[in-house]
Design a protein around this motif. Structure first.
Motif, PDB file in Angstrom:
ATOM      1  N   LEU A 176       0.856  -1.178   0.000  1.00 13.88           N
ATOM      2  CA  LEU A 176       0.000   0.000   0.000  1.00 13.88           C
ATOM      3  C   LEU A 176       0.894   1.231   0.000  1.00 13.88           C
ATOM      4  CD1 LEU A 176      -1.461  -2.378   1.722  1.00 13.88           C
ATOM      5  CD2 LEU A 176      -3.027  -0.560   2.412  1.00 13.88           C
ATOM      6  N   GLU A 177       0.452   2.247  -0.729  1.00  9.36           N
ATOM      7  CA  GLU A 177       1.239   3.471  -0.834  1.00  9.36           C
ATOM      8  C   GLU A 177       0.362   4.689  -0.580  1.00  9.36           C
ATOM      9  OE1 GLU A 177       4.086   5.806  -4.073  1.00  9.36           O
ATOM     10  OE2 GLU A 177       2.579   4.361  -4.757  1.00  9.36           O
ATOM     11  N   ALA A 178       0.820   5.570   0.308  1.00  8.62           N
ATOM     12  CA  ALA A 178       0.100   6.812   0.589  1.00  8.62           C
ATOM     13  C   ALA A 178       0.655   7.930  -0.289  1.00  8.62           C
ATOM     14  CB  ALA A 178       0.251   7.186   2.053  1.00  8.62           C
ATOM     15  N   ASP A 179      -0.246   8.778  -0.777  1.00  8.63           N
ATOM     16  CA  ASP A 179       0.153   9.931  -1.576  1.00  8.63           C
ATOM     17  C   ASP A 179      -0.799  11.064  -1.242  1.00  8.63           C
ATOM     18  OD1 ASP A 179       1.069  11.755  -3.373  1.00  8.63           O
ATOM     19  OD2 ASP A 179       0.359  10.706  -5.152  1.00  8.63           O
ATOM     20  N   SER A 180      -0.326  11.967  -0.373  1.00  7.23           N
ATOM     21  CA  SER A 180      -1.165  13.070   0.093  1.00  7.23           C
ATOM     22  C   SER A 180      -2.413  12.511   0.774  1.00  7.23           C
ATOM     23  CB  SER A 180      -1.524  13.989  -1.080  1.00  7.23           C
ATOM     24  OG  SER A 180      -2.214  15.130  -0.631  1.00  7.23           O
ATOM     25  N   ASN A 181      -3.597  12.855   0.281  1.00  7.39           N
ATOM     26  CA  ASN A 181      -4.842  12.366   0.894  1.00  7.39           C
ATOM     27  C   ASN A 181      -5.367  11.098   0.242  1.00  7.39           C
ATOM     28  OD1 ASN A 181      -5.004  14.508   2.752  1.00  7.39           O
ATOM     29  ND2 ASN A 181      -5.905  15.844   1.196  1.00  7.39           N
ATOM     30  N   TYR A 182      -4.553  10.469  -0.579  1.00  4.27           N
ATOM     31  CA  TYR A 182      -4.957   9.261  -1.277  1.00  4.27           C
ATOM     32  C   TYR A 182      -4.121   8.066  -0.836  1.00  4.27           C
ATOM     33  CZ  TYR A 182      -7.734  12.181  -4.380  1.00  4.27           C
ATOM     34  OH  TYR A 182      -8.678  13.050  -4.869  1.00  4.27           O
ATOM     35  N   CYS A 183      -4.666   6.890  -1.060  1.00  3.85           N
ATOM     36  CA  CYS A 183      -3.945   5.656  -0.762  1.00  3.85           C
ATOM     37  C   CYS A 183      -4.189   4.671  -1.891  1.00  3.85           C
ATOM     38  CB  CYS A 183      -4.401   5.065   0.567  1.00  3.85           C
ATOM     39  SG  CYS A 183      -3.527   3.547   1.006  1.00  3.85           S
ATOM     40  N   SER A 184      -3.110   4.054  -2.361  1.00  4.53           N
ATOM     41  CA  SER A 184      -3.215   3.049  -3.420  1.00  4.53           C
ATOM     42  C   SER A 184      -2.903   1.668  -2.859  1.00  4.53           C
ATOM     43  CB  SER A 184      -2.246   3.351  -4.563  1.00  4.53           C
ATOM     44  OG  SER A 184      -2.597   4.554  -5.217  1.00  4.53           O
ATOM     45  N   VAL A 185      -3.715   0.689  -3.267  1.00  7.99           N
ATOM     46  CA  VAL A 185      -3.474  -0.708  -2.922  1.00  7.99           C
ATOM     47  C   VAL A 185      -3.010  -1.407  -4.196  1.00  7.99           C
ATOM     48  CG1 VAL A 185      -4.457  -2.850  -2.041  1.00  7.99           C
ATOM     49  CG2 VAL A 185      -5.269  -0.654  -1.148  1.00  7.99           C
ATOM     50  N   SER A 216       4.893   6.235   4.261  1.00 12.40           N
ATOM     51  CA  SER A 216       4.016   6.184   3.092  1.00 12.40           C
ATOM     52  C   SER A 216       3.807   4.783   2.533  1.00 12.40           C
ATOM     53  CB  SER A 216       4.576   7.080   1.975  1.00 12.40           C
ATOM     54  OG  SER A 216       4.639   8.427   2.396  1.00 12.40           O
ATOM     55  N   TYR A 217       4.370   3.747   3.198  1.00 11.37           N
ATOM     56  CA  TYR A 217       4.278   2.399   2.631  1.00 11.37           C
ATOM     57  C   TYR A 217       3.996   1.339   3.698  1.00 11.37           C
ATOM     58  CZ  TYR A 217       6.326   4.238  -1.685  1.00 11.37           C
ATOM     59  OH  TYR A 217       6.549   4.945  -2.836  1.00 11.37           O
ATOM     60  N   VAL A 218       3.126   0.390   3.329  1.00 13.68           N
ATOM     61  CA  VAL A 218       2.891  -0.823   4.106  1.00 13.68           C
ATOM     62  C   VAL A 218       3.058  -1.990   3.133  1.00 13.68           C
ATOM     63  CG1 VAL A 218       1.187  -2.211   5.358  1.00 13.68           C
ATOM     64  CG2 VAL A 218       1.333   0.257   5.759  1.00 13.68           C
ATOM     65  N   VAL A 219       3.837  -3.003   3.525  1.00  7.87           N
ATOM     66  CA  VAL A 219       4.208  -4.084   2.618  1.00  7.87           C
ATOM     67  C   VAL A 219       3.674  -5.425   3.107  1.00  7.87           C
ATOM     68  CG1 VAL A 219       6.203  -5.446   1.832  1.00  7.87           C
ATOM     69  CG2 VAL A 219       6.271  -2.961   1.704  1.00  7.87           C
ATOM     70  N   ASN A 220       3.249  -6.258   2.152  1.00  8.77           N
ATOM     71  CA  ASN A 220       2.925  -7.644   2.448  1.00  8.77           C
ATOM     72  C   ASN A 220       4.249  -8.390   2.593  1.00  8.77           C
ATOM     73  OD1 ASN A 220       2.228 -10.352   2.454  1.00  8.77           O
ATOM     74  ND2 ASN A 220       0.758 -10.189   0.783  1.00  8.77           N
ATOM     75  N   ILE A 221       4.558  -8.838   3.789  1.00  3.45           N
ATOM     76  CA  ILE A 221       5.844  -9.470   4.074  1.00  3.45           C
ATOM     77  C   ILE A 221       6.117 -10.634   3.126  1.00  3.45           C
ATOM     78  CG2 ILE A 221       7.161 -10.743   5.820  1.00  3.45           C
ATOM     79  CD1 ILE A 221       5.448  -9.210   7.929  1.00  3.45           C
ATOM     80  N   ASN A 222       5.087 -11.410   2.821  1.00  2.00           N
ATOM     81  CA  ASN A 222       5.262 -12.597   1.986  1.00  2.00           C
ATOM     82  C   ASN A 222       5.495 -12.276   0.519  1.00  2.00           C
ATOM     83  OD1 ASN A 222       4.885 -14.326   4.199  1.00  2.00           O
ATOM     84  ND2 ASN A 222       2.663 -14.230   3.961  1.00  2.00           N
ATOM     85  N   SER A 223       5.339 -11.006   0.139  1.00  2.00           N
ATOM     86  CA  SER A 223       5.551 -10.613  -1.254  1.00  2.00           C
ATOM     87  C   SER A 223       6.948 -10.046  -1.495  1.00  2.00           C
ATOM     88  CB  SER A 223       4.500  -9.574  -1.679  1.00  2.00           C
ATOM     89  OG  SER A 223       3.210 -10.139  -1.684  1.00  2.00           O
ATOM     90  N   VAL A 224       7.741  -9.933  -0.449  1.00  2.00           N
ATOM     91  CA  VAL A 224       9.092  -9.381  -0.594  1.00  2.00           C
ATOM     92  C   VAL A 224      10.006 -10.435  -1.227  1.00  2.00           C
ATOM     93  CG1 VAL A 224      11.093  -8.435   0.611  1.00  2.00           C
ATOM     94  CG2 VAL A 224       8.776  -7.835   1.369  1.00  2.00           C
ATOM     95  N   LYS A 225      10.611 -10.075  -2.369  1.00  2.00           N
ATOM     96  CA  LYS A 225      11.501 -10.990  -3.078  1.00  2.00           C
ATOM     97  C   LYS A 225      12.956 -10.854  -2.633  1.00  2.00           C
ATOM     98  CE  LYS A 225       8.893 -11.366  -7.418  1.00  2.00           C
ATOM     99  NZ  LYS A 225       8.962 -11.147  -8.884  1.00  2.00           N
ATOM    100  N   GLY A 226      13.305  -9.679  -2.123  1.00  2.00           N
ATOM    101  CA  GLY A 226      14.684  -9.435  -1.707  1.00  2.00           C
ATOM    102  C   GLY A 226      14.855  -7.979  -1.322  1.00  2.00           C
ATOM    103  N   PHE A 227      16.087  -7.563  -1.037  1.00  2.00           N
ATOM    104  CA  PHE A 227      16.338  -6.181  -0.671  1.00  2.00           C
ATOM    105  C   PHE A 227      17.753  -5.789  -1.069  1.00  2.00           C
ATOM    106  CE2 PHE A 227      17.468  -8.747   3.002  1.00  2.00           C
ATOM    107  CZ  PHE A 227      18.695  -8.234   3.409  1.00  2.00           C
ATOM    108  N   SER A 228      17.940  -4.490  -1.195  1.00  2.00           N
ATOM    109  CA  SER A 228      19.244  -3.920  -1.498  1.00  2.00           C
ATOM    110  C   SER A 228      19.310  -2.542  -0.867  1.00  2.00           C
ATOM    111  CB  SER A 228      19.450  -3.816  -3.010  1.00  2.00           C
ATOM    112  OG  SER A 228      20.699  -3.209  -3.313  1.00  2.00           O
ATOM    113  N   GLY A 229      20.269  -2.365   0.042  1.00  2.00           N
ATOM    114  CA  GLY A 229      20.333  -1.096   0.756  1.00  2.00           C
ATOM    115  C   GLY A 229      19.065  -0.883   1.552  1.00  2.00           C
TER     116      GLY A 229
END
Length: 256
Positions: A176-185, A216-229
């Motif tokens: 999920l991503e917040a942008d001002s007064n909006y939120c995208s799923v 501004s972000y909430v993540v589904n833990i099970n959808s994370v493929k990896g990370f860098s920095g």
């Protein structure tokens, strides 16, 4: 076009076949899937045993046969965890008191139009999500464009799109991503955008599966493929991790 798997699935229990077909056609026109039509309580229970994943049931209070709609609702409460709403043209006090005893999640008064049946379904899903049965048999309900856009029921989010809900399994949600007064799923196939705050939608999510990574972000833990920095790879996209959330996030991904 809505995928069949995303459509809310409904059983209609009505012993007047012309009315049952009319209701079913109205619902199909509004992007709902009709799992089946039952003319009696016994037929309805058989349909449910074959389709336990149905999302909601519309039940006429007055049914021909050994059991009326209220008795059917009692059987559903005993065997299933599924919301139902009552169809009724009756305002008899005794009947309504009996109806209240089985805790319906909405009422739909006959005759009704397309908008009214959609509102009743919306109300029933909202009340079921909040575990608050409907108390007002004759009440009129309307919803603003900001209301009831995201409901968490069982293992899915019911996401409002245009004038209907789509069912999205939690496992299909990326972040999920917040942008001002909006939120995208963001899901694996689509993006839903709402004029509500991120906190309001985050509150509907199970905390063991979704994690705040940034204001501004909430993540589904099970959808994370990896990370860098300080970036997580989620699906085909990157999501930032802020300093305030870094410790909570990266302890989930221990390194060797």
């Amino acid at each position: 076009m809505v995928k069949d798997s995303a459509r809310v699935k409904i059983i209609v229990v009505e012993d007047e076949i012309l009315l049952a077909n009319d209701i079913a056609n109205r619902l199909r026109d509004n992007n709902y899937t009709i799992t089946g039509i039952a003319a009696s309580a016994d037929n309805a229970m058989n349909l449910l045993s074959e389709n336990p994943d149905v999302d909601i049931i519309l039940i006429d209070i007055v049914l021909k046969g050994e059991h009326d709609g209220i008795e059917l609702a009692r059987m559903i409460n005993e065997s299933y965890d599924i919301p139902f709403l009552f169809l009724t043209s009756h305002s008899d006090d005794y009947l309504i008191e009996r109806a209240k005893s089985v805790k319906p999640y909405a009422y739909l008064l006959k005759p009704f139009n397309d908008r009214q049946v959609c509102i009743a379904i919306e109300l029933a899903l909202k009340n079921f999500s909040n575990k608050t049965p409907e108390k007002d048999h004759l009440g009129k309900h309307e919803f603003s464009t900001n209301q009831n856009q995201v409901l968490q029921i069982k293992d899915s989010l019911f996401l409002k799109k245009n004038h209907y809900f789509e069912r999205v399994p939690l496992q299909e949600i990326l972040f999920l991503e917040a942008d001002s007064n909006y939120c995208s799923v963001y899901t694996k196939t689509e993006r839903f955008m709402y004029s509500v705050g991120l906190n309001k939608i985050e509150a509907q999510l199970p905390v063991d599966r979704f994690l705040r990574t940034h204001r501004s972000y909430v993540v589904n833990i099970n959808s994370v493929k990896g990370f860098s920095g300080n970036m997580l790879y989620v699906g085909e996209m990157k999501v930032p991790v802020s300093k305030a959330h870094k410790e909570d996030v990266f302890k989930l991904f221990p390194t060797i």
